[in-house]
Design a protein around this motif. Structure first.
Motif, PDB file in Angstrom:
ATOM      1  N   GLU A 102       0.823  -1.204   0.000  1.00 36.29           N
ATOM      2  CA  GLU A 102       0.000   0.000   0.000  1.00 36.29           C
ATOM      3  C   GLU A 102       0.855   1.252   0.000  1.00 36.29           C
ATOM      4  OE1 GLU A 102      -2.547  -0.400   3.346  1.00 36.29           O
ATOM      5  OE2 GLU A 102      -3.693  -2.087   2.494  1.00 36.29           O
ATOM      6  N   THR A 103       1.954   1.225   0.775  1.00 38.44           N
ATOM      7  CA  THR A 103       2.856   2.376   0.816  1.00 38.44           C
ATOM      8  C   THR A 103       3.474   2.615  -0.551  1.00 38.44           C
ATOM      9  OG1 THR A 103       3.381   1.951   3.144  1.00 38.44           O
ATOM     10  CG2 THR A 103       4.924   3.332   1.905  1.00 38.44           C
ATOM     11  N   ASN A 104       3.959   1.541  -1.172  1.00 37.82           N
ATOM     12  CA  ASN A 104       4.568   1.681  -2.493  1.00 37.82           C
ATOM     13  C   ASN A 104       3.546   2.070  -3.558  1.00 37.82           C
ATOM     14  OD1 ASN A 104       7.200   1.336  -1.832  1.00 37.82           O
ATOM     15  ND2 ASN A 104       7.453  -0.670  -2.785  1.00 37.82           N
ATOM     16  N   ASP A 105       2.291   1.582  -3.408  1.00 41.73           N
ATOM     17  CA  ASP A 105       1.245   1.990  -4.349  1.00 41.73           C
ATOM     18  C   ASP A 105       1.029   3.494  -4.281  1.00 41.73           C
ATOM     19  OD1 ASP A 105       0.762  -0.460  -5.447  1.00 41.73           O
ATOM     20  OD2 ASP A 105      -0.992  -0.926  -4.205  1.00 41.73           O
ATOM     21  N   ALA A 106       0.959   4.015  -3.075  1.00 46.62           N
ATOM     22  CA  ALA A 106       0.746   5.449  -2.905  1.00 46.62           C
ATOM     23  C   ALA A 106       1.911   6.245  -3.489  1.00 46.62           C
ATOM     24  CB  ALA A 106       0.566   5.774  -1.427  1.00 46.62           C
ATOM     25  N   ILE A 107       3.151   5.782  -3.215  1.00 39.37           N
ATOM     26  CA  ILE A 107       4.336   6.467  -3.750  1.00 39.37           C
ATOM     27  C   ILE A 107       4.351   6.364  -5.275  1.00 39.37           C
ATOM     28  CG2 ILE A 107       6.857   6.446  -3.825  1.00 39.37           C
ATOM     29  CD1 ILE A 107       6.797   5.317  -0.949  1.00 39.37           C
ATOM     30  N   GLY A 108       4.095   5.140  -5.793  1.00 42.59           N
ATOM     31  CA  GLY A 108       4.120   4.923  -7.233  1.00 42.59           C
ATOM     32  C   GLY A 108       3.067   5.732  -7.953  1.00 42.59           C
ATOM     33  N   LEU A 109       1.848   5.799  -7.380  1.00 42.60           N
ATOM     34  CA  LEU A 109       0.769   6.560  -8.008  1.00 42.60           C
ATOM     35  C   LEU A 109       1.128   8.038  -8.082  1.00 42.60           C
ATOM     36  CD1 LEU A 109      -2.030   6.744  -9.192  1.00 42.60           C
ATOM     37  CD2 LEU A 109      -2.966   6.849  -6.869  1.00 42.60           C
ATOM     38  N   GLU A 110       1.669   8.540  -6.988  1.00 38.70           N
ATOM     39  CA  GLU A 110       2.059   9.953  -6.972  1.00 38.70           C
ATOM     40  C   GLU A 110       3.099  10.240  -8.047  1.00 38.70           C
ATOM     41  OE1 GLU A 110       4.047  13.226  -3.896  1.00 38.70           O
ATOM     42  OE2 GLU A 110       3.386  11.262  -3.163  1.00 38.70           O
ATOM     43  N   LYS A 111       4.099   9.368  -8.180  1.00 33.37           N
ATOM     44  CA  LYS A 111       5.144   9.570  -9.174  1.00 33.37           C
ATOM     45  C   LYS A 111       4.590   9.424 -10.590  1.00 33.37           C
ATOM     46  CE  LYS A 111       9.196   8.477  -6.418  1.00 33.37           C
ATOM     47  NZ  LYS A 111       9.749   9.829  -6.640  1.00 33.37           N
ATOM     48  N   ALA A 112       3.664   8.447 -10.786  1.00 33.97           N
ATOM     49  CA  ALA A 112       3.077   8.251 -12.112  1.00 33.97           C
ATOM     50  C   ALA A 112       2.307   9.486 -12.551  1.00 33.97           C
ATOM     51  CB  ALA A 112       2.162   7.026 -12.100  1.00 33.97           C
ATOM     52  N   VAL A 113       1.534  10.055 -11.622  1.00 40.08           N
ATOM     53  CA  VAL A 113       0.762  11.258 -11.942  1.00 40.08           C
ATOM     54  C   VAL A 113       1.697  12.412 -12.305  1.00 40.08           C
ATOM     55  CG1 VAL A 113      -0.818  12.994 -11.021  1.00 40.08           C
ATOM     56  CG2 VAL A 113      -1.209  10.564 -10.540  1.00 40.08           C
ATOM     57  N   VAL A 114       2.795  12.524 -11.569  1.00 39.06           N
ATOM     58  CA  VAL A 114       3.765  13.587 -11.844  1.00 39.06           C
ATOM     59  C   VAL A 114       4.350  13.419 -13.244  1.00 39.06           C
ATOM     60  CG1 VAL A 114       6.014  14.535 -11.206  1.00 39.06           C
ATOM     61  CG2 VAL A 114       4.327  14.011  -9.434  1.00 39.06           C
ATOM     62  N   HIS A 115       4.765  12.209 -13.577  1.00 36.68           N
ATOM     63  CA  HIS A 115       5.362  11.954 -14.895  1.00 36.68           C
ATOM     64  C   HIS A 115       4.379  12.254 -16.024  1.00 36.68           C
ATOM     65  CE1 HIS A 115       8.909  10.442 -13.110  1.00 36.68           C
ATOM     66  NE2 HIS A 115       8.441   9.241 -12.773  1.00 36.68           N
ATOM     67  N   LEU A 116       3.103  11.903 -15.824  1.00 34.93           N
ATOM     68  CA  LEU A 116       2.119  12.064 -16.890  1.00 34.93           C
ATOM     69  C   LEU A 116       1.681  13.514 -17.062  1.00 34.93           C
ATOM     70  CD1 LEU A 116      -0.132   8.927 -16.214  1.00 34.93           C
ATOM     71  CD2 LEU A 116       1.554   9.217 -18.033  1.00 34.93           C
ATOM     72  N   THR A 117       1.627  14.243 -15.970  1.00 36.26           N
ATOM     73  CA  THR A 117       1.137  15.628 -16.049  1.00 36.26           C
ATOM     74  C   THR A 117       2.230  16.632 -16.367  1.00 36.26           C
ATOM     75  OG1 THR A 117       1.379  15.810 -13.640  1.00 36.26           O
ATOM     76  CG2 THR A 117      -0.804  15.207 -14.509  1.00 36.26           C
ATOM     77  N   ASN A 118       3.483  16.216 -16.214  1.00 31.48           N
ATOM     78  CA  ASN A 118       4.593  17.151 -16.439  1.00 31.48           C
ATOM     79  C   ASN A 118       5.434  16.794 -17.667  1.00 31.48           C
ATOM     80  OD1 ASN A 118       3.854  18.609 -14.167  1.00 31.48           O
ATOM     81  ND2 ASN A 118       5.183  17.434 -12.795  1.00 31.48           N
ATOM     82  N   ASP A 119       4.819  16.101 -18.624  1.00 30.87           N
ATOM     83  CA  ASP A 119       5.527  15.747 -19.857  1.00 30.87           C
ATOM     84  C   ASP A 119       6.867  15.084 -19.558  1.00 30.87           C
ATOM     85  OD1 ASP A 119       3.511  16.784 -21.444  1.00 30.87           O
ATOM     86  OD2 ASP A 119       4.363  18.808 -21.372  1.00 30.87           O
TER      87      ASP A 119
END
Length: 750
Positions: A102-119
């Motif tokens: 769950e901890t890694n999911d939260a970290i991974g999701l946050e990073k994925a959103v950053v990568h997708l929204t910031n080109d």
């Protein structure tokens, strides 16, 4: 066991398998999280008596392998023998693993959103796409979470990426995001997202086209998107082309499913019809009042078009049933019998022809018409008045001749419809039908030709076979003409081809075999009328053919007709069986040798007392039919099978020998059971006749005398039987001494 984190360089992943994670910030797993056997992150950790923990599935599989090989179970780590293979869930470790995930999911999701929204870089975007796919697969609620974070729209915008690999991952991710999630589908309905997806069908690579069709399939399940998709100009043509591409079966099947989904939206139906996809149009017509209204209220053109459509729709059995539910029967009947005076003569005949074809299809649907009214007088299709009207229509309009002519029509649907309608007239006009066929040998020859030329059975073959099989078997002229055509040789050959698998099996195989067998039985009903039929039966070896058919676990129809034919053939056996010829006297040794050889070759049949064979005399003994007739005696076949067996007990045979052979095969007990069950009057009559013959043998009578049920059944037949049954039952009762012999009690005075 010590628990410590792995090095940062150790393999970790958002899927918790062995995929490489190149994103910093994720917490690496402790070594204790991995199963010592599979090296994978554990989902269901359990420990054994040695204290070590393993993934349940991997451990159980290892135990099973050791057991199969007969080896002592040992701990996979210490290799020490285990006194018990009991396993206990490691709840604490499982909780720790879940918390880490769950901890890694939260970290991974946050990073994925950053990568997708910031080109982000393409490599980061690809990682993010894979993370989102795995994240969605873990929990259906994660899809909702991603939508609330605005991730769905962001991913959709990346369809315009110049990197093909990114576009492929985006298409896959979108499909998973919208799968079973209507809210996410609504997001894709906004803007030009749908139009962008559709572009991949014509401008994308093979993989992009495949994934785009899969995504459209999911989207087309939603009504709002189905309408939006259908609005794209030229889409139906594109999808229809993909669906017809035989070289890409997987994509073609998906495109076909998309078209079916789009057809559920009424606004798409006409576009689908324009590209040849008329199923949805038919479905709409079937489930609405459209056609009925057009028939009742439309002009001449509309009425003819609607009736033409009905002919096509009703050719499908399920569609025909739907039409009947929608009360289409009444207007169709009306057009068959009555067409208004304002219609031109040519139009009236056209409407009657279409109505006849449609009615044939409706009748063939298998619906019970006894409860379906066709007018306000509550008449049904099988009411006496309706049947009379149909027969009057057929005889007065020359429709029967016309229908027979239509069996040679160029269009197969017309041929099939006429064949079906002719079948429905059997039983009412079979003599007239047979007469017309005999007078016009060309049409009869056409029917035979249809049956002869096939490697794959179709509806036309079955309809043709059904028509010929349904004609009266007592019509000697038709039998003779079929024989002159060589038809029976063709039919016997087709039976053999079906049984050997030379004709591919499909849903028409069973009715085709049933019909062919029934047609072949025609010969056996005409043995006494024409000596040529006996020769034909011999040349086709019919006794062996029908005997073989008893042993194929076929339908009751095949079994009944085969048993009936064997009964007809066996009746002739006593006339065809010939006494063995004694050799002329020869000197001494030669004479003795000749007699010895003759005794071997010409050993007489024990029942028919002469020289018999399966082929030449149709002997049931020689073709070993007795046992098969006994074995196939189920409720529907017993009367026909018993009829065949009874031919061995007739006058002119050695019935005693036949009875003992039946006894050895269990046939006598079967006949007693038939008598006791008393199913029908006809079966009772047959069984009583057979039992009386059996009880003439003293040993059989003694055995039956101790069988109380036999005596009761005979008593019932004596009191309640029809025709000659009571008299035969009386004789049988006398055999087992259940009735007094009055001549022994009363003496007349001289």
């Amino acid at each position: 066991m010590a628990e410590y984190p792995e090095d940062e360089s150790s393999s970790t992943s958002f899927g918790y398998s062995n995929q490489q994670d190149n994103i910093s910030g994720l917490r690496p797993p402790y070594k204790a999280f991995r199963c010592p056997i599979s090296r994978e992150i554990m989902q269901d950790p359990v420990f054994i008596e040695s204290g070590y923990t393993f993934e349940r599935g991997a451990l159980v599989k290892r135990f099973e392998v050791f057991t199969k090989r007969g080896r002592q179970q040992v701990c996979p780590i210490t290799l020490k023998e285990l006194s018990s293979t009991s396993i206990i869930p490691n709840i604490a470790l499982r909780s720790a693993i879940e918390e880490w995930k769950e901890t890694n999911d939260a970290i991974g999701l946050e990073k994925a959103v950053v990568h997708l929204t910031n080109d982000g870089a393409d490599s980061d975007v690809l990682w993010s796409m894979e993370f989102i796919v795995q994240f969605c697969k873990k929990n259906i609620y994660n899809k909702t979470l991603l939508r609330k974070k605005g991730v769905v729209t962001v991913i959709a915008d990346m369809l315009r990426s110049t990197n093909e690999m990114v576009r492929l991952r985006v298409l896959e991710a979108l499909r998973i995001l919208v799968e079973e999630n209507d809210e996410n589908k609504d997001v894709l309905a906004e803007g030009d997202i749908v139009r962008t997806i559709i572009k991949f069908l014509t401008q994308g690579t093979f993989q992009e086209k495949d994934l785009a069709v899969s995504l459209l399939y999911e989207l087309s399940k939603a009504n709002i998107l189905s309408e939006r998709i259908g609005c794209v100009d030229g889409l139906m043509i594109i999808l229809a082309g993909i669906a017809s591409d035989t070289e890409s079966n997987s994509i073609a099947e998906k495109a076909d499913q998309v078209l079916k989904n789009l057809g559920k939206c009424e606004s798409n139906i006409m576009q689908l019809a324009e590209v040849g996809r008329i199923e949805s149009l038919f479905d709409m017509l079937l489930h609405g009042p459209t056609l009925v209204k057009m028939l009742n209220e439309g002009d001449n053109v509309a009425q003819e078009l609607s009736l033409t459509a009905l002919c096509q729709i009703s050719s499908n059995e399920e569609s025909a049933k739907m039409l009947i539910e929608d009360k289409i029967l009444s207007p169709v009947i009306n057009y068959l019998f009555v067409v208004g005076p304002n219609h031109l003569a040519s139009h009236r005949m056209k409407m009657k022809e279409l109505a006849a074809i449609c009615l044939s299809n409706l009748v063939s649907s298998g619906v019970d018409f006894t409860a379906i009214p066709i007018n306000d007088k509550c008449n049904t299709l099988v009411s006496e008045n309706t049947v009379e009207d149909l027969l009057h229509f057929v005889s007065n309009t020359g429709a029967l001749t016309t229908l027979i002519q239509l069996i040679e029509a160029p269009r197969i649907e017309i041929r099939v419809a006429s064949l079906k309608l002719l079948q429905n007239l059997l039983g009412h006009m079979d003599q007239e039908l047979a007469k017309i066929l005999c007078q016009n040998s060309g049409q009869l020859g056409s029917l035979v030709q249809v049956i002869s030329e096939t490697s794959l059975l179709t509806e036309e073959h079955v309809a043709t076979i059904g028509l010929l099989g349904g004609l009266s078997r007592s019509d000697s002229s038709l039998t003779t003409q079929l024989a002159e055509f060589g038809a029976f040789e063709i039919f016997a050959s087709q039976v053999a081809r079906i049984r050997q698998g030379d004709i591919s099996s499909n849903r028409y195989t069973s009715p085709a075999l049933e019909g062919l067998v029934k047609i072949l039985t025609r010969i056996t009903f005409m043995l006494q009328e024409n000596q040529k039929n006996i020769q034909l039966a011999i040349s086709l070896n019919l006794a062996s053919l029908f005997t073989d058919l008893l042993g194929i676990n076929g339908s009751d129809e095949v079994l009944v007709n085969s048993a009936t034919a064997l009964a007809n053939l066996s009746t002739e056996s006593k006339n065809l069986s010939k006494l063995p010829q004694q050799p002329a006297h020869k000197p001494n040794l030669i004479n003795r040798l000749s007699r010895k050889q003759a005794s071997v070759v010409t050993k007489p049949c024990p029942v028919h007392r002469g020289q018999c064979s399966a082929k030449d005399t149709f002997c049931l003994i020689e073709c070993k039919a007795m046992e098969k007739l006994i074995q196939c005696c189920n409720k529907n076949v017993v009367e026909a099978a018993l009829g065949a067996l009874c031919t061995l007990l007739e006058d002119g045979t050695d019935s005693d020998e036949a009875i003992w052979q039946l006894y050895e095969l269990g046939g006598i007990e079967l006949i007693f059971d038939v008598l006791i069950q008393d199913e029908t009057k006809a079966l009772q009559r047959r069984a009583v006749w057979a039992v009386e013959r059996i009880l003439r043998i003293e040993d059989m009578a003694k055995q039956a005398a101790g069988h109380a049920s036999v005596g009761i059944a005979l008593g019932r037949a004596f009191q309640l039987g029809d025709s000659s049954t009571p008299e035969v039952a009386r004789k049988a009762l006398e055999h087992i001494k259940r009735l007094p012999v009055f001549s022994d009690i009363y003496h007349t005075t001289k």
